[in-house]
Each structure stands twice: as structure tokens, then as C-alpha cells.
Design a protein around this motif. Structure first.
Motif, PDB file in Angstrom:
ATOM      1  N   LEU A 120      39.666  38.792  37.219  1.00 55.19           N
ATOM      2  CA  LEU A 120      39.102  40.325  37.270  1.00 55.19           C
ATOM      3  C   LEU A 120      39.499  41.224  37.058  1.00 55.19           C
ATOM      4  CD1 LEU A 120      37.045  41.066  39.363  1.00 55.19           C
ATOM      5  CD2 LEU A 120      38.170  41.610  41.075  1.00 55.19           C
ATOM      6  N   VAL A 121      38.478  41.366  36.204  1.00 60.33           N
ATOM      7  CA  VAL A 121      38.999  43.475  35.694  1.00 60.33           C
ATOM      8  C   VAL A 121      37.765  44.250  35.887  1.00 60.33           C
ATOM      9  CG1 VAL A 121      37.577  42.615  33.568  1.00 60.33           C
ATOM     10  CG2 VAL A 121      39.247  44.015  34.182  1.00 60.33           C
ATOM     11  N   GLN A 122      38.028  45.972  35.925  1.00 59.73           N
ATOM     12  CA  GLN A 122      37.090  46.930  36.484  1.00 59.73           C
ATOM     13  C   GLN A 122      36.282  47.250  34.972  1.00 59.73           C
ATOM     14  OE1 GLN A 122      38.834  50.033  37.777  1.00 59.73           O
ATOM     15  NE2 GLN A 122      38.648  49.543  39.820  1.00 59.73           N
ATOM     16  N   ALA A 123      34.770  47.471  34.947  1.00 62.66           N
ATOM     17  CA  ALA A 123      33.935  47.913  34.026  1.00 62.66           C
ATOM     18  C   ALA A 123      34.631  48.876  32.986  1.00 62.66           C
ATOM     19  CB  ALA A 123      33.085  48.282  34.554  1.00 62.66           C
ATOM     20  N   GLY A 124      34.680  48.043  31.686  1.00 61.10           N
ATOM     21  CA  GLY A 124      35.205  48.992  30.670  1.00 61.10           C
ATOM     22  C   GLY A 124      37.043  48.519  30.230  1.00 61.10           C
ATOM     23  N   GLY A 125      37.395  47.582  30.794  1.00 61.04           N
ATOM     24  CA  GLY A 125      38.482  46.431  30.916  1.00 61.04           C
ATOM     25  C   GLY A 125      38.679  45.597  29.944  1.00 61.04           C
ATOM     26  N   SER A 126      39.787  45.025  29.606  1.00 58.88           N
ATOM     27  CA  SER A 126      39.423  44.415  28.284  1.00 58.88           C
ATOM     28  C   SER A 126      40.591  42.443  29.162  1.00 58.88           C
ATOM     29  CB  SER A 126      40.328  44.447  26.956  1.00 58.88           C
ATOM     30  OG  SER A 126      40.141  46.036  26.869  1.00 58.88           O
ATOM     31  N   LEU A 127      39.504  41.413  28.531  1.00 52.37           N
ATOM     32  CA  LEU A 127      40.655  40.359  28.482  1.00 52.37           C
ATOM     33  C   LEU A 127      40.498  39.460  27.226  1.00 52.37           C
ATOM     34  CD1 LEU A 127      38.710  39.083  31.836  1.00 52.37           C
ATOM     35  CD2 LEU A 127      41.591  39.651  31.454  1.00 52.37           C
ATOM     36  N   ARG A 182      28.939  30.970  27.253  1.00 51.38           N
ATOM     37  CA  ARG A 182      28.772  31.645  29.007  1.00 51.38           C
ATOM     38  C   ARG A 182      28.035  31.578  29.205  1.00 51.38           C
ATOM     39  NH1 ARG A 182      28.969  38.079  27.808  1.00 51.38           N
ATOM     40  NH2 ARG A 182      26.345  38.440  27.294  1.00 51.38           N
ATOM     41  N   GLN A 183      28.605  31.577  31.291  1.00 52.70           N
ATOM     42  CA  GLN A 183      27.339  31.014  32.128  1.00 52.70           C
ATOM     43  C   GLN A 183      27.465  31.967  33.017  1.00 52.70           C
ATOM     44  OE1 GLN A 183      26.549  26.576  32.327  1.00 52.70           O
ATOM     45  NE2 GLN A 183      24.116  26.437  32.791  1.00 52.70           N
ATOM     46  N   SER A 184      26.148  31.850  33.303  1.00 53.58           N
ATOM     47  CA  SER A 184      25.776  32.867  35.263  1.00 53.58           C
ATOM     48  C   SER A 184      25.195  31.796  36.082  1.00 53.58           C
ATOM     49  CB  SER A 184      25.712  34.046  34.657  1.00 53.58           C
ATOM     50  OG  SER A 184      26.092  34.882  33.566  1.00 53.58           O
ATOM     51  N   PRO A 185      25.637  31.759  37.056  1.00 53.34           N
ATOM     52  CA  PRO A 185      24.714  31.139  38.267  1.00 53.34           C
ATOM     53  C   PRO A 185      23.562  31.535  38.294  1.00 53.34           C
ATOM     54  CG  PRO A 185      26.003  32.511  38.888  1.00 53.34           C
ATOM     55  CD  PRO A 185      26.660  32.449  37.587  1.00 53.34           C
ATOM     56  N   GLY A 186      22.554  29.965  37.756  1.00 50.57           N
ATOM     57  CA  GLY A 186      20.670  30.128  37.908  1.00 50.57           C
ATOM     58  C   GLY A 186      20.478  30.673  36.086  1.00 50.57           C
ATOM     59  N   PRO A 244      29.998  44.739  33.477  1.00 51.41           N
ATOM     60  CA  PRO A 244      29.055  43.797  34.891  1.00 51.41           C
ATOM     61  C   PRO A 244      28.703  42.240  34.161  1.00 51.41           C
ATOM     62  CG  PRO A 244      29.155  45.647  35.258  1.00 51.41           C
ATOM     63  CD  PRO A 244      29.025  46.284  34.019  1.00 51.41           C
ATOM     64  N   GLU A 245      27.395  42.627  33.647  1.00 52.71           N
ATOM     65  CA  GLU A 245      26.814  41.408  32.728  1.00 52.71           C
ATOM     66  C   GLU A 245      27.083  40.989  31.717  1.00 52.71           C
ATOM     67  OE1 GLU A 245      26.245  44.670  32.480  1.00 52.71           O
ATOM     68  OE2 GLU A 245      25.155  45.724  30.481  1.00 52.71           O
ATOM     69  N   ASP A 246      28.587  40.610  31.798  1.00 54.57           N
ATOM     70  CA  ASP A 246      29.768  39.573  31.680  1.00 54.57           C
ATOM     71  C   ASP A 246      30.169  38.830  32.183  1.00 54.57           C
ATOM     72  OD1 ASP A 246      30.994  42.544  29.033  1.00 54.57           O
ATOM     73  OD2 ASP A 246      29.660  41.230  28.601  1.00 54.57           O
ATOM     74  N   THR A 247      29.912  38.588  33.130  1.00 51.52           N
ATOM     75  CA  THR A 247      30.013  38.540  33.685  1.00 51.52           C
ATOM     76  C   THR A 247      29.869  37.406  34.192  1.00 51.52           C
ATOM     77  OG1 THR A 247      30.942  39.867  35.781  1.00 51.52           O
ATOM     78  CG2 THR A 247      30.166  37.433  36.675  1.00 51.52           C
ATOM     79  N   GLN A 299      36.610  31.446  34.093  1.00 52.60           N
ATOM     80  CA  GLN A 299      35.610  32.173  35.539  1.00 52.60           C
ATOM     81  C   GLN A 299      36.610  34.044  34.846  1.00 52.60           C
ATOM     82  OE1 GLN A 299      33.085  32.075  37.603  1.00 52.60           O
ATOM     83  NE2 GLN A 299      32.815  34.563  36.983  1.00 52.60           N
ATOM     84  N   VAL A 300      35.094  34.936  34.634  1.00 56.04           N
ATOM     85  CA  VAL A 300      35.792  36.292  33.888  1.00 56.04           C
ATOM     86  C   VAL A 300      34.774  36.896  35.584  1.00 56.04           C
ATOM     87  CG1 VAL A 300      35.356  38.316  32.109  1.00 56.04           C
ATOM     88  CG2 VAL A 300      35.891  35.872  31.784  1.00 56.04           C
TER      89      VAL A 300
END
Length: 124
Positions: free
Chosen positions: A11-18, A38-42, A88-91, A119-120
Motif C-alpha cells: 500500500l502506497v500513497q499517490a505519488g509514491g514509489s514501489l 496487471r489486473q484489476s477486479p472485473g 490510484p489507477e495503478d492499483t 497486490q499493489v
């Protein structure tokens, strides 16, 4: 057997890095192009980035170009995805994949081996 094991999600805040890592075993790693999807639900699984067997060529989805960097270390059988300026859309669940083919690296159907995913989550 072939194993791809991802790590580094969270879990990271918007603007952050992983930085995601993928450890490969059971294959001649330096003979395979590697990809991140990557895959988001649905949603369908979508291409994020790919790197050639030598690391000399890299490919990115338009949505991550300039923010994400894919790299590999053939001596360690590792591939990485550095993700900066996260949105957030990178989730999504991020998957590492390997292909012995030389074409259409953006097509998930070209990849024969997949990891279990990590999970990101990017909060706004």
C-alpha cells in the motif's frame, strides 16, 4: 519446474514509489523475455512492461511510460519493475511472466509462465 515469484507489492500513497521483484527458477532465464502485467477486479489482464532476454530492449504501456522502469539481472535470475509517481489507477495485482518467443511481447497469450501475483494498492 518453472517458478516465478513476485514480491514488493503493498500500500502506497499517490505519488509514491514501489519496486516489484520477480525471482525466476527452473528455466534458462537469459533465454526468456520477461513481462509485467496487471489486473484489476472485473478487468482484463493488461500489459505493463516487457524486457528482452538481453535487457537491450524495453517496452511500456502508454499509461506507465516515463513513470515505470523494467530491468533485469540475468546473473541473479531476477526482473524488476520500479514504479514511480504512482496513481490510484495503478492499483491492481501485478504479475510477472516469461516468454521464449521473440514477438508480440505486449500480448499475454505469448507468455507461457506466470507468477502468482502481488497486490499493489495506491491510495488517493
Amino acid at each position: 519446474q518453472v517458478q516465478l515469484v513476485e514480491s514488493g507489492g503493498g500500500l502506497v500513497q499517490a505519488g509514491g514509489s514501489l519496486r516489484l521483484s520477480c525471482a525466476a527458477s527452473g528455466l534458462t532465464f537469459s533465454s526468456y523475455a520477461m513481462g509485467w502485467f496487471r489486473q484489476s477486479p472485473g478487468m482484463e489482464r493488461e500489459f505493463v512492461a516487457a524486457i528482452s532476454w538481453s535487457g537491450g530492449s524495453t517496452y511500456y504501456a502508454d499509461s506507465v511510460q516515463g513513470r515505470f522502469t523494467i530491468s533485469r539481472d540475468n546473473a541473479k535470475n531476477m526482473v524488476y519493475l520500479q514504479m514511480n509517481s504512482l496513481k490510484p489507477e495503478d492499483t491492481a495485482v501485478y504479475y510477472c511472466a516469461a516468454t521464449g518467443l521473440r514477438v508480440r511481447v505486449r500480448d499475454p497469450l505469448q507468455y507461457g509462465y506466470w507468477g502468482q501475483g502481488t497486490q499493489v494498492t495506491v491510495s488517493s
